[in-house]
Motif scaffolding. Structure first.
Motif, PDB file in Angstrom:
ATOM      1  N   ALA A 147      47.241  24.701  82.426  1.00 49.06           N
ATOM      2  CA  ALA A 147      48.083  25.472  81.502  1.00 49.06           C
ATOM      3  C   ALA A 147      48.325  24.721  80.197  1.00 49.06           C
ATOM      4  O   ALA A 147      48.177  25.282  79.102  1.00 49.06           O
ATOM      5  CB  ALA A 147      49.411  25.802  82.173  1.00 49.06           C
ATOM      6  N   ASN A 148      48.700  23.452  80.284  1.00 45.89           N
ATOM      7  CA  ASN A 148      49.022  22.670  79.093  1.00 45.89           C
ATOM      8  C   ASN A 148      48.433  21.271  79.231  1.00 45.89           C
ATOM      9  O   ASN A 148      48.745  20.550  80.179  1.00 45.89           O
ATOM     10  CB  ASN A 148      50.539  22.560  78.905  1.00 45.89           C
ATOM     11  N   LYS A 149      47.601  20.905  78.299  1.00 44.17           N
ATOM     12  CA  LYS A 149      47.034  19.558  78.316  1.00 44.17           C
ATOM     13  C   LYS A 149      48.075  18.538  77.845  1.00 44.17           C
ATOM     14  O   LYS A 149      48.965  18.851  77.048  1.00 44.17           O
ATOM     15  CB  LYS A 149      45.827  19.475  77.380  1.00 44.17           C
ATOM     16  N   ASP A 151      48.970  15.536  75.533  1.00 42.00           N
ATOM     17  CA  ASP A 151      48.498  15.182  74.188  1.00 42.00           C
ATOM     18  C   ASP A 151      48.092  13.710  74.147  1.00 42.00           C
ATOM     19  O   ASP A 151      48.939  12.814  74.098  1.00 42.00           O
ATOM     20  CB  ASP A 151      49.600  15.466  73.165  1.00 42.00           C
ATOM     21  N   GLN A 179      40.130  15.445  80.021  1.00 43.98           N
ATOM     22  CA  GLN A 179      40.885  16.488  80.704  1.00 43.98           C
ATOM     23  C   GLN A 179      40.019  17.732  80.930  1.00 43.98           C
ATOM     24  O   GLN A 179      40.155  18.422  81.942  1.00 43.98           O
ATOM     25  CB  GLN A 179      42.146  16.847  79.914  1.00 43.98           C
TER      26      GLN A 179
END
Length: 457
Positions: A147-149, A151, A179
């Motif tokens: 859903a969200n890498k 940073d 990732q």
């Protein structure tokens, strides 16, 4: 002993099948997540069928954790140790569940004794009904992605920042997003076929299901093959009734070394190439082993076979007075193999290992209850007296081996070839629980209700 919902003095949350959570669901806990006040369902991770903490009205015990007591079709489960690293409730096909009730307070759960200190979750599977035969076929497909890498530096940012602090830059000349390289789009598929029907005297419900869930990490899969059969037969002018419930499940759970994978995707040098000439790059910065090679040589596989069955004959001697005998068994057998294949390169050498765990859990229940219902005018009265005996036997054997030859055969298929047996252990635990219980419900004019419960274990 059953009661009308309006006659229950305790705190009970009930969710029917039509109100369950939809989508890709692996177990019963996910069906009621966010559906019942005071019940928190928290997944330990995002892997398929991950273990869950189901907390009912906060922590109810100082030493017994937060796990509630699970009761399936009148059978109290023992999930203390069945050899499955993920959620033990994965053996129940969510599409076979008709309703889930959560007993939250002492009044509602007291009939189950001290085991219910953290609340009780009562699961009822689907039963047949009088009428023409019904056949249902359902197929679903779902997708899951990261859903969200997190940073982290890109390759160019990494080069700039290492140079800016006068660090030693090891530049592999590539632009790699680890990732992306170490995750995937997981595809989940579910197929379920059910049949039900019956007459005035007998009803039936049967189903078979196949569920295959992929996680977003490679080597993260949960496969479930399930079958269910529920029968009900009446005789002797409907005074005699027999209910039979059977659930059989085969679970195959493949798990990655998630800690290592996540650590690699966040800390690997983004200038290192993933592949060289179509093969995993073996010359990474700081002589680190390529995570793709780690994925290939590591596996954590559990095979679990479980049968839950009970038969409950009952007879009404006089109007309102019913005797019921409940005989049930819950048998689980698991084998878990965590293995690392031998690997050698110019910069890395990995010794092959195998951790093998075999677990059996045999849970047997004998229960006798006598129920009397009486209604006259504004008075309603229900009394229940019962006795139960439950025996739980858990045994486990563990072998830790290492030093397997690099001959193309997996360690679990050549345990005799290990050069060293590091650990061998076994254990067996037997618990017996003899219980006597009773409950009295009195209602006056549908306005005033009284419930009294006792249990001795």
């Amino acid at each position: 002993c059953s009661q009308k919902r309006s006659d229950v003095t305790g705190a009970i949350g009930s969710v029917k099948s039509e109100n369950f959570n939809k989508g890709v669901v692996a177990n019963a806990g996910q069906l009621i997540q966010g559906k019942v006040a005071g019940v928190n369902v928290i997944a330990a991770s995002g892997e398929p069928g991950a273990a869950q903490d189901i907390i009912i009205r906060g922590v109810g015990s100082l030493r017994s954790g937060t796990t509630p007591l699970y009761v399936v079709d009148g059978f109290a489960l023992d999930n203390s140790n069945n050899g499955v690293a993920s959620n033990p409730l994965n053996f129940i096909n969510p599409q076979d569940i008709e309703s889930i009730e959560v007993l939250k307070d002492a009044s509602a759960s007291a009939i189950y004794g001290s085991r219910a200190a953290n609340g009780v979750i009562v699961i009822t599977t689907k039963k047949g009904a009088k009428g023409n035969a019904k056949i249902n076929l359902s197929m679903t497909t779902g997708f899951s992605t990261l859903a969200n890498k997190v940073d982290v530096f890109t390759a160019d940012e990494f080069r700039r920042n290492v140079t800016a602090i006068n660090g030693k830059l090891v530049d592999g000349g590539a632009n790699t997003d680890w990732q992306d390289e170490l995750t995937r789009t997981g595809v989940s598929q579910n197929l379920n076929l059910s049949m039900s029907g019956g007459t005035d005297k007998s009803t039936y419900a049967a189903s078979v299901g196949v569920d295959n869930q992929e996680g977003i990490l490679r080597n993260s899969d949960l496969k479930r093959y399930s079958g269910r059969l529920n029968l009900n037969q009446k005789a002797l002018d409907d005074k005699f009734n027999v209910a039979f419930n059977l659930t059989a499940t085969k679970l195959e759970n493949l798990r990655p070394d998630a800690k290592s994978v996540v650590e690699n995707m966040l800390t690997m040098n983004p200038t290192d190439a993933v592949y060289v000439n179509g093969e995993p790059n073996v010359n990474l910065s700081n002589n680190i082993r390529n995570p793709l090679i780690s994925e290939r040589i590591y596996s954590d596989f559990t095979n679990n076979n479980r049968i839950l069955a009970n038969i409950a004959p009952s007879y009404e001697f006089i109007p309102g007075l019913t005797y019921k005998f409940n005989l049930g068994v819950d048998y689980s057998m698991s084998q878990r193999d965590v293995q690392v294949l031998p690997y050698t390169s110019a910069t890395n050498t990995t010794v092959s290992t195998l951790d093998n765990t075999m677990t059996t859990n045999n849970n047997t229940l004998y229960e006798n209850t006598l129920t009397y219902n009486f209604n006259k005018g504004v008075h309603s009265f229900t009394a229940l007296a019962g006795q139960s005996y439950q025996k739980i036997q858990v045994s486990q054997k563990i072998y830790n081996l290492k030093g397997f030859p690099d001959n193309g055969i997996e360690p679990k298929n050549q345990i005799g070839a290990a050069s060293e047996r590091t650990t061998q252990s076994s254990s067996a635990v037997e618990n017996e629980l003899q219980s006597f219980f009773g409950r009295l419900n009195y209602g006056y004019d549908n306005k005033y209700l009284l419930t009294a419960t006792m249990r001795a274990d």
